[in-house]
Design a protein around this motif. Structure first.
Motif, PDB file in Angstrom:
ATOM      1  N   ILE A   1      27.123  49.685  76.491  1.00 39.64           N
ATOM      2  CA  ILE A   1      27.291  50.774  75.684  1.00 39.64           C
ATOM      3  C   ILE A   1      27.310  52.601  75.573  1.00 39.64           C
ATOM      4  CG2 ILE A   1      25.944  50.540  73.272  1.00 39.64           C
ATOM      5  CD1 ILE A   1      25.249  47.961  73.775  1.00 39.64           C
ATOM      6  N   VAL A   2      26.075  52.483  76.685  1.00 40.31           N
ATOM      7  CA  VAL A   2      25.303  54.063  77.108  1.00 40.31           C
ATOM      8  C   VAL A   2      27.120  55.059  77.755  1.00 40.31           C
ATOM      9  CG1 VAL A   2      24.079  55.288  78.595  1.00 40.31           C
ATOM     10  CG2 VAL A   2      22.337  53.529  77.677  1.00 40.31           C
ATOM     11  N   PHE A   3      27.758  54.169  78.351  1.00 38.89           N
ATOM     12  CA  PHE A   3      28.567  54.903  79.379  1.00 38.89           C
ATOM     13  C   PHE A   3      30.071  55.245  77.906  1.00 38.89           C
ATOM     14  CE2 PHE A   3      26.043  54.523  82.535  1.00 38.89           C
ATOM     15  CZ  PHE A   3      26.476  56.078  83.254  1.00 38.89           C
ATOM     16  N   GLY A   4      30.104  53.732  77.552  1.00 39.40           N
ATOM     17  CA  GLY A   4      31.272  54.169  76.177  1.00 39.40           C
ATOM     18  C   GLY A   4      30.960  54.686  75.574  1.00 39.40           C
ATOM     19  N   ILE A   5      29.454  55.666  74.413  1.00 37.24           N
ATOM     20  CA  ILE A   5      29.930  57.103  73.569  1.00 37.24           C
ATOM     21  C   ILE A   5      29.935  58.253  74.825  1.00 37.24           C
ATOM     22  CG2 ILE A   5      27.710  57.990  72.804  1.00 37.24           C
ATOM     23  CD1 ILE A   5      26.069  55.362  72.690  1.00 37.24           C
ATOM     24  N   TYR A   6      28.869  57.401  75.607  1.00 33.93           N
ATOM     25  CA  TYR A   6      29.394  59.155  77.231  1.00 33.93           C
ATOM     26  C   TYR A   6      30.969  59.148  76.810  1.00 33.93           C
ATOM     27  CZ  TYR A   6      29.547  62.309  80.940  1.00 33.93           C
ATOM     28  OH  TYR A   6      29.779  62.831  82.222  1.00 33.93           O
ATOM     29  N   SER A   7      31.681  58.139  77.022  1.00 33.34           N
ATOM     30  CA  SER A   7      33.019  57.844  77.940  1.00 33.34           C
ATOM     31  C   SER A   7      34.169  58.712  76.237  1.00 33.34           C
ATOM     32  CB  SER A   7      33.763  56.984  78.685  1.00 33.34           C
ATOM     33  OG  SER A   7      34.000  55.543  77.535  1.00 33.34           O
ATOM     34  N   SER A   8      33.792  58.597  75.584  1.00 36.60           N
ATOM     35  CA  SER A   8      34.383  58.534  74.275  1.00 36.60           C
ATOM     36  C   SER A   8      34.510  60.101  73.910  1.00 36.60           C
ATOM     37  CB  SER A   8      33.724  57.514  72.705  1.00 36.60           C
ATOM     38  OG  SER A   8      33.667  56.265  72.878  1.00 36.60           O
TER      39      SER A   8
END
Length: 317
Positions: A272-279
Motif C-alpha cells: 500500500i505504501v509503495f503503491g501510492i508512491y509508485s502510482s
C-alpha cells in the motif's frame, strides 16, 4: 467524495527525476537482496509435515506453538482451520527425522499438555509440490502483469500500459526485497498478498491515468507536466480516504490477526505504501518521460457534412 480540496497544484513532476533515482536505487537493492539472501520459503514451498489435530475445547494457539517449538521446530506454523477447536500444524523437514517420527513426537508433546487432543490427519509435502507452487506463483504474477498491460493499453494508450507495468513490477520486487532482507517467512498467504497488491496498485494507477486523460480534454493550454501535476493533486483527497481506510483494516489484521495473518498483512502494508508512491512517482513519471501528449488521448474526429446555414459545421473538433 472529497474531505478537502487543494486549490493550488502540487508540483510533483518537478521532483520526478530525484524520486525516480531513489526508486531505481531501492529497486536495485531489493534485487540484490533477493539474489544474495533469497526468500525464506515456508513449508508449502520447501516441503515438510502437515498435521491436523482436534481439541475438545477451543485451542490456545500460542500454547500449541510453544509446545512444538520446545521440540526444536523454529519455523513451525500453527493456525485454526474450520473451527477454533481444529488446528493445522506445518513443520519443516528435519535432518534424520522422518515425517512419521515428526508427527509422533509432536502429538506426544501435545497429549502431554491435553490428553484429549486427537490426530485427524498427517501428510508429507514433498519438495516437488513446493517447486510446483513456486512455478505457478510466478506464472500467476506474469499473467496478472500481462493482463494489466493489455487492459491499460486498450483503455488509455500503450504508454500508460508500459508505465503501469513498471510501477507494479516495482511494487512486487520491493515487497520481495523486504522479505529477503529481513528473512521473513514467505508463505502462500504472503503470495496472495503480493497478488492483491498488484490489483490494488493498478487501481490507483487507473484513477490517476483517468484524471490525466480528463484534464487533457478539459485544459487544452496546459503542458504535459502541468496536466500530470493537476491530475495527481485533484485525486489527493480520494487517495488519502481510500488508503487510510484500507490500511486501518490491514493494521487490524497485523495487530489482532495472530501469526497466521502477520506476514500477509505486512506484505499488504508495504504494498500500500509503495503503491501510492509508485502510482505518482513511477507510473505518472514514466508516462511523462515517454512523452504522452493530448493528441494521444483526444483523437480528432472526421469532418462532418457541411451545413450552409451553420458556419461551424464541417470543422474539425
Amino acid at each position: 467524495m472529497e474531505l478537502f480540496r487543494i486549490r493550488k497544484d502540487i508540483p510533483f513532476m518537478k521532483y520526478a527525476l530525484i524520486l525516480n533515482a531513489i526508486s531505481i536505487i531501492t529497486f536495485v537493492l531489493a534485487v540484490f537482496f533477493l539474489v544474495t539472501k533469497g526468500l525464506h520459503l515456508s513449508v508449502e514451498f520447501t516441503g515438510g509435515t502437515v498435521m491436523e489435530v482436534a481439541y475438545s475445547q477451543p485451542a490456545d494457539l500460542e500454547k500449541v506453538r510453544k509446545t512444538i517449538q520446545d521440540k526444536g521446530y523454529s519455523d513451525v506454523t500453527v493456525q485454526n482451520f474450520g473451527t477454533a477447536r481444529d488446528v493445522m500444524i506445518r513443520m519443516p523437514v528435519q535432518q534424520g527425522v522422518t515425517s512419521a517420527q515428526q508427527s509422533e513426537q509432536v502429538l506426544a508433546a501435545l497429549k502431554a499438555q491435553d490428553p484429549e487432543v486427537t490426530l485427524r490427519r498427517t501428510e508429507f509435502v514433498g519438495p516437488s509440490v513446493g517447486e510446483e507452487l513456486v512455478t505457478n506463483g510466478l506464472l500467476a504474477l506474469a499473467v496478472v502483469m500481462a493482463g494489466i498491460i493489455i487492459y491499460l493499453a486498450f483503455r488509455f494508450e500503450w504508454k500508460f500500459g508500459v508505465a503501469a507495468a513498471f510501477a507494479n513490477f516495482h511494487d512486487v520486487v520491493i515487497i520481495l526485497g523486504f522479505f529477503a532482507f529481513f528473512q521473513w517467512e514467505f508463505s502462500l498467504p504472503v503470495l496472495a498478498g503480493v497478488l492483491a497488491v498488484l490489483g490494488y496498485s493498478v487501481n490507483e494507477s487507473v484513477v490517476v491515468f483517468d484524471r490525466i486523460r480528463e484534464t487533457f480534454r478539459k485544459q487544452r493550454k496546459m503542458d504535459t507536466k502541468t496536466v500530470i501535476n493537476h491530475a495527481i493533486t485533484s485525486t489527493m483527497s480520494r487517495t488519502i480516504i481510500t488508503h487510510a481506510s484500507t490500511e486501518a483494516m490491514v493494521l487490524a489484521m497485523f495487530f489482532f490477526g495472530g501469526p497466521s495473518l502477520h506476514y500477509f498483512s505486512l506484505a499488504l502494508t508495504i504494498g500500500i505504501v509503495f503503491g501510492i508512491y509508485s502510482s505518482i512517482f513511477v507510473g505518472a513519471a514514466i508516462v511523462m518521460w515517454l512523452g504522452v501528449k493530448r493528441e494521444d488521448l483526444v483523437k480528432a474526429s472526421n469532418k462532418t457534412e457541411h451545413d450552409p446555414n451553420d458556419p461551424n459545421s464541417g470543422a474539425v473538433v
